[in-house]
Design a protein around this motif. Structure first.
Motif, PDB file in Angstrom:
ATOM      1  N   ALA A  80       1.138  -1.452  -0.327  1.00  0.00           N
ATOM      2  CA  ALA A  80      -0.140   0.009  -0.150  1.00  0.00           C
ATOM      3  C   ALA A  80       0.758   1.174   0.061  1.00  0.00           C
ATOM      4  O   ALA A  80       1.028   1.984  -1.362  1.00  0.00           O
ATOM      5  N   PRO A  81       1.906   1.733   0.887  1.00  0.00           N
ATOM      6  CA  PRO A  81       2.678   2.884   0.379  1.00  0.00           C
ATOM      7  C   PRO A  81       3.757   2.612  -0.672  1.00  0.00           C
ATOM      8  O   PRO A  81       3.856   3.949  -0.820  1.00  0.00           O
ATOM      9  N   ALA A  82       4.012   1.573  -1.023  1.00  0.00           N
ATOM     10  CA  ALA A  82       4.189   1.737  -2.136  1.00  0.00           C
ATOM     11  C   ALA A  82       3.266   2.169  -3.109  1.00  0.00           C
ATOM     12  O   ALA A  82       4.521   3.030  -4.066  1.00  0.00           O
ATOM     13  N   LEU A  83       2.380   1.862  -3.316  1.00  0.00           N
ATOM     14  CA  LEU A  83       1.827   2.642  -4.673  1.00  0.00           C
ATOM     15  C   LEU A  83       1.302   3.467  -4.237  1.00  0.00           C
ATOM     16  O   LEU A  83       1.382   4.740  -5.333  1.00  0.00           O
ATOM     17  N   ALA A  84       1.062   4.392  -2.863  1.00  0.00           N
ATOM     18  CA  ALA A  84       0.761   5.725  -2.685  1.00  0.00           C
ATOM     19  C   ALA A  84       2.239   6.512  -3.132  1.00  0.00           C
ATOM     20  O   ALA A  84       1.638   7.513  -3.637  1.00  0.00           O
ATOM     21  N   ALA A  85       3.438   6.074  -2.998  1.00  0.00           N
ATOM     22  CA  ALA A  85       4.847   6.602  -2.919  1.00  0.00           C
ATOM     23  C   ALA A  85       4.935   6.976  -4.904  1.00  0.00           C
ATOM     24  O   ALA A  85       5.577   8.175  -5.537  1.00  0.00           O
ATOM     25  N   ILE A  86       4.216   5.860  -5.696  1.00  0.00           N
ATOM     26  CA  ILE A  86       4.293   5.783  -6.837  1.00  0.00           C
ATOM     27  C   ILE A  86       3.236   6.938  -8.097  1.00  0.00           C
ATOM     28  O   ILE A  86       3.566   7.486  -8.370  1.00  0.00           O
ATOM     29  N   ARG A  87       2.205   7.456  -6.431  1.00  0.00           N
ATOM     30  CA  ARG A  87       1.379   8.053  -7.090  1.00  0.00           C
ATOM     31  C   ARG A  87       1.600  10.131  -6.882  1.00  0.00           C
ATOM     32  O   ARG A  87       1.303  10.088  -7.419  1.00  0.00           O
ATOM     33  N   THR A  88       2.667   9.351  -5.800  1.00  0.00           N
ATOM     34  CA  THR A  88       2.976  10.762  -5.405  1.00  0.00           C
ATOM     35  C   THR A  88       3.947  11.000  -5.762  1.00  0.00           C
ATOM     36  O   THR A  88       4.590  12.444  -6.916  1.00  0.00           O
ATOM     37  N   LEU A  89       4.943  10.452  -6.868  1.00  0.00           N
ATOM     38  CA  LEU A  89       6.061  10.119  -7.864  1.00  0.00           C
ATOM     39  C   LEU A  89       5.100  10.955  -8.901  1.00  0.00           C
ATOM     40  O   LEU A  89       5.912  12.024  -9.797  1.00  0.00           O
ATOM     41  N   ASP A  90       4.402  10.502  -9.606  1.00  0.00           N
ATOM     42  CA  ASP A  90       3.980  10.865 -10.909  1.00  0.00           C
ATOM     43  C   ASP A  90       3.200  12.113 -11.015  1.00  0.00           C
ATOM     44  O   ASP A  90       3.549  12.391 -11.563  1.00  0.00           O
ATOM     45  N   LEU A  91       2.333  12.488  -9.648  1.00  0.00           N
ATOM     46  CA  LEU A  91       1.447  13.100 -10.633  1.00  0.00           C
ATOM     47  C   LEU A  91       1.856  14.652  -9.539  1.00  0.00           C
ATOM     48  O   LEU A  91       2.433  15.779 -10.314  1.00  0.00           O
ATOM     49  N   GLU A  92       2.666  13.993  -8.650  1.00  0.00           N
ATOM     50  CA  GLU A  92       2.930  15.640  -7.554  1.00  0.00           C
ATOM     51  C   GLU A  92       5.051  16.067  -7.730  1.00  0.00           C
ATOM     52  O   GLU A  92       4.887  17.299  -8.274  1.00  0.00           O
ATOM     53  N   VAL A  93       5.420  15.249  -7.805  1.00  0.00           N
ATOM     54  CA  VAL A  93       6.856  15.710  -7.762  1.00  0.00           C
ATOM     55  C   VAL A  93       6.946  15.734  -9.170  1.00  0.00           C
ATOM     56  O   VAL A  93       8.208  16.307  -9.192  1.00  0.00           O
TER      57      VAL A  93
END
Length: 332
Positions: free
Chosen positions: A40-53
């Motif tokens: 779960a946190p790995a998927l959340a990190a992927i979403r953050t990197l993709d969209l925000e970062v």
């Protein structure tokens, strides 16, 4: 990306130390709860990197280029497919599949190799989700479903690392990525432990290619049965060896290639007669002048039910390492 690397290592370690056990009533009781919690946190990190970062930090023109890369790059497609799971916000064990034939045991823990469910087997809440663009559904079908969880997470990390290497954390004083390679555990064959290493599908494709280019070991093969699989004719029988014959299943086109390379095959008819198999210029198989496909072959003596041959072929067709072992090309 430091967080994503850390979470990948947690998923890896969780899968290697599960509480999976064998129940005498229900068979293998596979434990995926802790693995799902680490995913779960790995998927959340992927979403953050993709969209925000990455995406939202760029100019509109660069955002368009980034989205184009997501859509065209194989690892970018993995990122898009994983976003489908993150945006659906569903209980993750329902999206994870563990094949019991690849489990490795230990004294206190059992290692499992979780993969993502094929798209058609995902919960309806994910397949009908409107919170993610349609492209994410297609990306999941082609680049995520059926693939090992860790493989896809490493692909996502590798994609972001190519987009911006400065986002990663390195071992001080070196150019080595922190947390990689992942810890080594007992494995059946190939383990991908670093984002820069090839994925399992890539390795399997190379193993299968090399396996098909080299004739099987043994003195020859005896064909006793055939069946159809996905429109192809599959032959099965035994590889002749000095000691114990070994069962084999092989598609028609590969039998032709083996014979062209000088490897002998014979076919046994229902009356027990052995017929030398040959191949013509059109790659058609013949047995003493007659088309092999029209020959009344003998059924397998030890396994009269054709399901055995079909199951054996399904394993060889989907696992290049098993296929290599079947052709006795150990280490090739």
């Amino acid at each position: 990306m430091h967080g994503l690397a850390l979470y990948i290592s947690h998923v890896w370690e969780a899968a290697a130390t599960t509480s999976t056990a064998l129940c005498h009533l229900h068979g293998m009781d596979v434990d995926t709860e802790r693995v799902a919690l680490e995913i779960a946190p790995a998927l959340a990190a992927i979403r953050t990197l993709d969209l925000e970062v990455i995406c939202n930090s760029q100019s509109p023109a660069d955002q368009d280029r980034y989205r184009s890369l997501l859509a065209s790059d194989p690892q970018g497609q993995v990122v898009r497919g994983l976003l489908l799971l993150r945006n659906a916000d569903i209980h993750l064990p329902a999206t994870v599949d563990v094949k019991t034939d690849r489990i490795t045991g230990g004294v206190n823990h059992v290692r499992v190799f979780p993969s993502w469910q094929p798209y058609d087997q995902l919960p309806g809440a994910i397949r009908t989700s409107t919170g993610t663009r349609p492209g994410a559904h297609n990306a999941y079908r082609t680049a995520v479903g059926g693939h090992l969880v860790v493989d896809t997470l490493l692909d996502a990390f590798a994609f972001f690392h190519r987009c911006d290497p400065t986002l990663a954390r390195y071992v001080p004083g070196t150019e080595e990525l922190e947390y990689f390679p992942l810890k080594q555990y007992i494995s059946h064959d190939y383990d991908r432990r670093h984002p820069d290493q090839p994925s399992r599908p890539q390795v399997e494709a190379e193993v299968r290619r090399r396996t098909q280019q080299t004739p099987p070991l043994g003195k020859g093969r005896v064909i006793v049965h055939s069946f159809s699989s996905d429109g192809a004719t599959i032959y099965c029988g035994a590889t002749v060896r000095s000691l114990i014959p070994m069962d084999f299943t092989e598609p028609e086109d590969q039998v032709a290639r083996d014979i062209q390379a000088g490897y002998p095959y014979v076919a046994v008819t229902a009356d027990g007669t052995h017929h030398v198999v040959s191949v013509d210029g059109g790659n058609r198989l013949f047995a003493d002048g007659s088309l092999l496909a029209q020959l009344p072959l003998r059924s397998p003596r030890d396994h009269p039910h054709t399901e055995f041959c079909q199951e054996r072929w399904q394993v060889a067709a989907t696992d290049a390492f098993e296929y290599r072992a079947q052709r006795h090309l150990h280490g090739c």
